[in-house]
Design a protein around this motif. Structure first.
Motif, PDB file in Angstrom:
ATOM      1  N   UNK A   1       0.827  -1.213   0.000  1.00 16.36           N
ATOM      2  CA  UNK A   1       0.000   0.000   0.000  1.00 16.36           C
ATOM      3  C   UNK A   1       0.858   1.260   0.000  1.00 16.36           C
TER       4      UNK A   1
ATOM      5  N   UNK B   1       3.432   1.487  -1.972  1.00 11.57           N
ATOM      6  CA  UNK B   1       3.627   1.664  -3.413  1.00 11.57           C
ATOM      7  C   UNK B   1       2.424   2.406  -4.009  1.00 11.57           C
ATOM      8  N   UNK B   2       1.219   2.049  -3.523  1.00 11.05           N
ATOM      9  CA  UNK B   2       0.031   2.762  -3.992  1.00 11.05           C
ATOM     10  C   UNK B   2       0.130   4.250  -3.655  1.00 11.05           C
TER      11      UNK B   2
ATOM     12  N   UNK C   1       2.813   5.988  -3.252  1.00 13.07           N
ATOM     13  CA  UNK C   1       3.797   6.591  -4.154  1.00 13.07           C
ATOM     14  C   UNK C   1       3.166   6.831  -5.518  1.00 13.07           C
ATOM     15  N   UNK C   2       2.335   5.889  -5.953  1.00 16.49           N
ATOM     16  CA  UNK C   2       1.725   6.020  -7.281  1.00 16.49           C
ATOM     17  C   UNK C   2       0.734   7.173  -7.335  1.00 16.49           C
ATOM     18  N   UNK C   3       0.311   7.660  -6.170  1.00 17.98           N
ATOM     19  CA  UNK C   3      -0.589   8.821  -6.157  1.00 17.98           C
ATOM     20  C   UNK C   3       0.188  10.115  -6.348  1.00 17.98           C
ATOM     21  N   UNK C   4       1.503  10.024  -6.297  1.00 14.03           N
ATOM     22  CA  UNK C   4       2.317  11.218  -6.483  1.00 14.03           C
ATOM     23  C   UNK C   4       2.776  11.849  -5.181  1.00 14.03           C
ATOM     24  N   UNK C   5       2.490  11.202  -4.047  1.00 14.07           N
ATOM     25  CA  UNK C   5       2.927  11.756  -2.770  1.00 14.07           C
ATOM     26  C   UNK C   5       4.453  11.698  -2.670  1.00 14.07           C
ATOM     27  N   UNK C   6       5.041  12.680  -1.966  1.00 17.43           N
ATOM     28  CA  UNK C   6       6.474  12.651  -1.711  1.00 17.43           C
ATOM     29  C   UNK C   6       6.796  11.675  -0.597  1.00 17.43           C
ATOM     30  N   UNK C   7       8.084  11.455  -0.385  1.00 15.07           N
ATOM     31  CA  UNK C   7       8.502  10.443   0.577  1.00 15.07           C
ATOM     32  C   UNK C   7       8.022  10.771   1.998  1.00 15.07           C
TER      33      UNK C   7
ATOM     34  N   UNK D   1       8.787   4.522 -10.149  1.00 13.89           N
ATOM     35  CA  UNK D   1       8.163   3.721  -9.095  1.00 13.89           C
ATOM     36  C   UNK D   1       9.113   2.670  -8.539  1.00 13.89           C
TER      37      UNK D   1
ATOM     38  N   UNK E   1       6.652  13.157  -9.762  1.00 15.29           N
ATOM     39  CA  UNK E   1       5.567  12.842  -8.834  1.00 15.29           C
ATOM     40  C   UNK E   1       4.358  13.732  -9.091  1.00 15.29           C
TER      41      UNK E   1
ATOM     42  N   UNK F   1       2.669  11.548 -11.679  1.00 16.85           N
ATOM     43  CA  UNK F   1       2.185  10.303 -11.090  1.00 16.85           C
ATOM     44  C   UNK F   1       0.912  10.574 -10.299  1.00 16.85           C
ATOM     45  N   UNK F   2      -0.108   9.764 -10.551  1.00 17.17           N
ATOM     46  CA  UNK F   2      -1.357   9.953  -9.839  1.00 17.17           C
ATOM     47  C   UNK F   2      -2.233  10.998 -10.498  1.00 17.17           C
TER      48      UNK F   2
ATOM     49  N   UNK G   1      -2.433   4.152 -11.442  1.00 14.43           N
ATOM     50  CA  UNK G   1      -1.892   2.796 -11.316  1.00 14.43           C
ATOM     51  C   UNK G   1      -2.898   1.860 -10.649  1.00 14.43           C
TER      52      UNK G   1
ATOM     53  N   UNK H   1      -2.816  -2.036  -9.110  1.00 10.54           N
ATOM     54  CA  UNK H   1      -1.849  -3.096  -8.812  1.00 10.54           C
ATOM     55  C   UNK H   1      -2.527  -4.452  -8.650  1.00 10.54           C
TER      56      UNK H   1
ATOM     57  N   UNK I   1      -3.569  -5.943  -0.245  1.00  8.25           N
ATOM     58  CA  UNK I   1      -2.320  -5.407   0.299  1.00  8.25           C
ATOM     59  C   UNK I   1      -1.982  -4.051  -0.319  1.00  8.25           C
ATOM     60  N   UNK I   2      -2.606  -3.732  -1.450  1.00 12.00           N
ATOM     61  CA  UNK I   2      -2.316  -2.450  -2.077  1.00 12.00           C
ATOM     62  C   UNK I   2      -3.141  -1.309  -1.494  1.00 12.00           C
TER      63      UNK I   2
ATOM     64  N   UNK J   1      -4.604  16.054  -2.843  1.00 12.77           N
ATOM     65  CA  UNK J   1      -3.171  16.341  -2.828  1.00 12.77           C
ATOM     66  C   UNK J   1      -2.741  17.141  -4.061  1.00 12.77           C
TER      67      UNK J   1
END
Lengths: 332, 330
Positions: free
Chosen positions: A230, A232-233, A235-241, B63, B91, B94-95, B100, B102, B107-108, B125
């Motif tokens: 989750x 990874x999900x 991250x895929x939304x574009x959130x930073x670390x 990613x 980023x 992305x989104x 994406x 998965x 678990x995602x 966001x």
């Protein structure tokens, strides 16, 4: 409704456990080789006349405190009293006028405040530090934080208390800012409970080790959570670390921290005696330690009761926290 | 093989190579791969585990985080080369412009966050909606992906959803910012066959209603045939064959494609190519020639390349090993 059932069940089991603890303490105080009066004698010495007087007093106490009753009766009587938050008189001050309850009411808040403030410091500083270390994993910042926290974890609170006092009282005062450094922060009220400033130093001394522990647990726990799908999900939304950690990885990572910190808070309450002594706080710790030394049975039993109750209530709170953090965990 | 990116395509990847290095050696996960995803199409990438199909798409989106990763080539998305963008710029795409989906929806999804909050997170966001509209928006999205009683479900946690509903929620997250491109990595692999069909229908419906292009990564050639307009078949980090679904269905040229059709992976294992060997063992050193050719075959002089199949525009096959198979490997 289910929560209510859970609470009743747990409170019921807490009452039973405390009853067991109190009964065991009663029994043990009976088999301990010396009693209150031998301790008095040891401490102050006594000539023949004095010894006779002590023996007389011993007889008197047997009546006042019903010491000739069978154990179950004594425990039962004590328990009925305790349910009304009445711990009875101590050996030191017999007679119903001086009750232990008053001592507890005055000192328990002091101990609880210091312990909770210490835990607050641990969470407020430990969590961001842990996140920061996880964010900069394997950088010099991470290594520094990890090794400093290791030191923080092994230095005992009473050593730290002395160092803190030394640092602020001597070192800081000797420099420019020292002139304006208020002494009351060093927590030296002769009587009772001073201002909130008296809490700062003992809380720092008590909270340093848990701060280090929280930081380390948060770091490793967050890094572990970051491996999850989750994340990874997220991250895929574009959130930073940082956002990924704070919004997604932190909350699941709190579970192991709560697991460790619950008992730690109980240790802090039990262990506050060391710090109380150094900062002259009027907490429960020194009262209880003296009680054991003097074989003041009612006071010893009260201390066991209060510490046992605190530990069990904290464990209950931890279990409730689990279900707040993770909705998959049901209270049962 | 085309050398330059096609600016008319939504996503145009050229000569993409991705390798991972550590103390034990270098792993070439993707080797000189090119493909286009055009507007409004479903583009299928088919191959077994370790064929590089996921890495080829996830690496260009930033990613994959790995210190030893090297990536080269070109990945043009709406006029910008994704490989030249900073992580911050990437980023933002992305989104927002690329969504994406998965493989494992349970678990995602974040287990401790309400479904609604997870759906509305990306658009809030990226500043597309305000915080106050979040819930309403999430309900709308749940309705859109076909979840009944969305007003109630929006407050559920993932563990309260069924497998199919979770993947629907995952799709709702992916399309929440109305992206141009949806990357679906084995979207139905973890689901029942009956649910699989419904999820694929949902994806195709969204492609039509929202004009989203879909890159569908799957190991299942049947799924790709049913959904994709065009297909690339990958093996060992390289493209074996590509063309329209119809072309490949009618005339599979590459032996690996034929093997996939026959679901004959058991056979290929017996010939010494364990499924996923390349990635699992971590010792896949790039050999000259086509990766599908067994290691003990005579070495070839040049790297693999694609040539057009006779008389079929758009249908291409990895030439090298066609030669080698003609020489007795088929």
């Amino acid at each position: 409704m289910r929560v209510l059932k859970f609470l009743l069940k747990r409170l019921g089991s807490i009452v039973v456990s405390i009853a067991c603890v109190v009964a065991i303490t009663f029994a043990m105080m009976r088999v301990v080789p010396s009693d209150y009066f031998t301790q008095l004698e040891l401490r102050y010495g006594a000539n023949t006349a004095g010894k006779q007087m002590l023996d007389l007093q011993r007889q008197e106490y047997r009546e006042i405190f019903h010491l000739d009753d069978p154990l179950w009766k004594q425990v039962g009587r004590y328990f009925v009293r305790v349910m009304k938050w009445d711990f009875g008189p101590s050996y030191k001050e017999p007679g119903e006028a001086h009750k232990i309850t008053e001592l507890v009411n005055a000192k328990l808040p002091v101990t609880l405040t210091v312990a909770c403030a210490g835990m607050g410091i641990a969470l407020v500083f430990g969590i961001p530090l842990g996140i920061f270390a996880a964010l900069r994993r394997n950088s010099w910042i991470d290594y520094t934080l990890t090794s400093v926290s290791m030191v923080g974890q092994v230095v005992p609170p009473y050593v730290l208390a002395v160092l803190l006092t030394l640092f602020f009282a001597v070192f800081v005062r000797n420099f420019q800012i020292g002139d304006s450094f208020p002494l009351e922060w060093l927590a030296l009220p002769s009587e009772g409970w001073g201002s909130w400033k008296n809490v700062v130093m003992p809380a720092l001394a008590l909270g340093a080790a848990p701060t280090a522990a929280v930081a380390r647990y948060i770091r490793s726990s967050v890094l572990e959570t970051l491996e999850q799908d989750f994340v990874r999900t997220a991250v895929s939304k574009g959130l930073g670390r940082l956002q990924v950690i704070v919004r997604h990885a932190l909350r699941p990572s709190l579970i192991p921290v709560v697991t460790v910190m619950g008992p730690q808070l109980s240790y802090m309450i039990v262990g506050s005696v060391l710090v109380e002594d150094i900062f002259r706080l009027q907490g429960l710790g020194s009262l209880f330690v003296n009680a054991v030394n003097e074989r003041d049975v009612p006071l010893v039993i009260t201390s066991t009761f209060i510490l046992a109750a605190t530990v069990m209530l904290i464990n209950l709170a931890v279990d409730i926290l689990y279900s707040v953090i993770d909705p998959r965990i049901e209270l049962k | 093989m085309e050398r330059t990116a096609d600016p008319s395509a939504l996503l145009s990847v050229r000569n993409l190579s991705v390798s991972f290095s550590d103390a034990t050696g270098t792993l070439h996960a993707v080797d000189n791969v090119s493909f286009d995803v055009r507007d409004g199409e479903v583009f299928g990438i088919v191959g077994e585990s370790g064929s590089g199909k996921t890495v080829s798409l996830m690496s260009i989106m930033g990613m994959i985080e790995s210190s030893g990763m090297k990536i080269s080539g070109e990945a043009l998305f709406r006029g910008r080369d994704l490989l030249r963008l900073s992580p911050a710029e990437l980023s933002k795409i992305r989104g927002r412009e690329i969504g994406f989906v998965f493989q494992n929806p349970l678990s995602s999804l974040n287990p401790v966050m309400k479904i609604g909050a997870q759906i509305a997170e990306a658009p809030v966001f990226h500043g597309l909606i305000g915080r106050r509209q979040a819930k309403e928006f999430a309900i709308h999205m749940l309705e859109l992906v076909g979840i009944e009683n969305p007003e109630k479900r929006v407050n559920d946690y993932p563990h309260q959803f069924s497998g199919g509903m979770r993947q629907r929620a995952m799709i709702a997250i992916a399309i929440s910012c109305n992206p141009k491109l949806l990357i679906c990595d084995e979207p139905t692999t973890a689901l029942d066959v009956t649910v699989e069909q419904k999820i694929l229908e949902l994806l195709l419906g969204l492609r039509d209603s929202r004009k989203i292009s879909i890159a569908l990564i799957t190991h299942d050639l049947t799924v790709a045939m049913n959904c994709a307009d065009r297909i690339s078949v990958m093996y060992g980090g390289a493209v074996m064959e590509r063309g329209s679904a119809a072309q490949i269905l009618r005339n599979p040229l590459h032996p690996y494609t034929r093997e996939l059709f026959a679901a004959d992976l058991e056979n290929s294992r017996r010939r010494g190519r364990e499924e996923g060997e390349a990635l699992v063992s971590g010792s896949f050193l790039r050999r000259e020639g086509c990766p599908f050719v067994p290691a003990d075959a005579p070495p070839f002089v040049s790297r693999s390349f694609l040539v057009p199949a006779d008389g079929e525009p758009g249908h291409e096959v990895n030439r090298l090993h066609l030669d080698s198979f003609a020489g007795g490997f088929a």
